[in-house]
Scaffold this motif. Structure first.
Motif, PDB file in Angstrom:
ATOM      1  N   LYS A  54       0.837  -1.204   0.000  1.00  0.00           N
ATOM      2  CA  LYS A  54       0.000   0.000   0.000  1.00  0.00           C
ATOM      3  C   LYS A  54       0.876   1.259   0.000  1.00  0.00           C
ATOM      4  O   LYS A  54       0.638   2.196  -0.766  1.00  0.00           O
ATOM      5  N   LYS A  57       2.462   1.844  -3.466  1.00  0.00           N
ATOM      6  CA  LYS A  57       1.551   2.433  -4.442  1.00  0.00           C
ATOM      7  C   LYS A  57       1.286   3.908  -4.138  1.00  0.00           C
ATOM      8  O   LYS A  57       1.208   4.730  -5.053  1.00  0.00           O
ATOM      9  N   TYR A  90      -4.472   5.873  -5.027  1.00  0.00           N
ATOM     10  CA  TYR A  90      -4.015   5.092  -3.886  1.00  0.00           C
ATOM     11  C   TYR A  90      -3.855   5.964  -2.653  1.00  0.00           C
ATOM     12  O   TYR A  90      -3.824   5.472  -1.541  1.00  0.00           O
TER      13      TYR A  90
END
Length: 94
Positions: A54, A57, A90
């Motif tokens: 995460k 990104k 994101y």
């Protein structure tokens, strides 16, 4: 990331054809294989570590948007263009 010699390119944005876009946009960095995919513990590698993926990104998006702002887009327009190109944000969950 750990200081070992780089052996692999880590694309900050990946999955579902996005790696190719990251290649085109130069949003990747070189890392050692251990940090990239081979470490025994998932917490020690980027892939298979949910938090690291995460953050990867998010960083890729920030780098892409920063480049677009430097080229003359507003921050809002850069975010819109990122979402068009990569299908989502994101950073904000858009």
């Amino acid at each position: 990331m750990c200081g070992r010699p780089a052996e692999a390119d880590h694309h900050w944005i990946f999955g579902n054809g996005k790696r190719e876009l990251a290649d085109q946009d130069n949003i990747y960095d070189s890392v050692c294989n251990n940090c990239h995919t081979l470490a025994y513990r998932t917490t020690d590698r980027i892939h298979d570590n949910v938090a690291a993926e995460k953050l990867s990104k998010m960083l890729g998006q920030i780098l892409w948007e920063k480049h677009q702002v430097a080229a003359g887009l507003t921050e809002i327009k850069a975010r819109e263009e990122f979402i068009k190109r990569y299908g989502k944000s994101y950073y904000t969950g858009d």
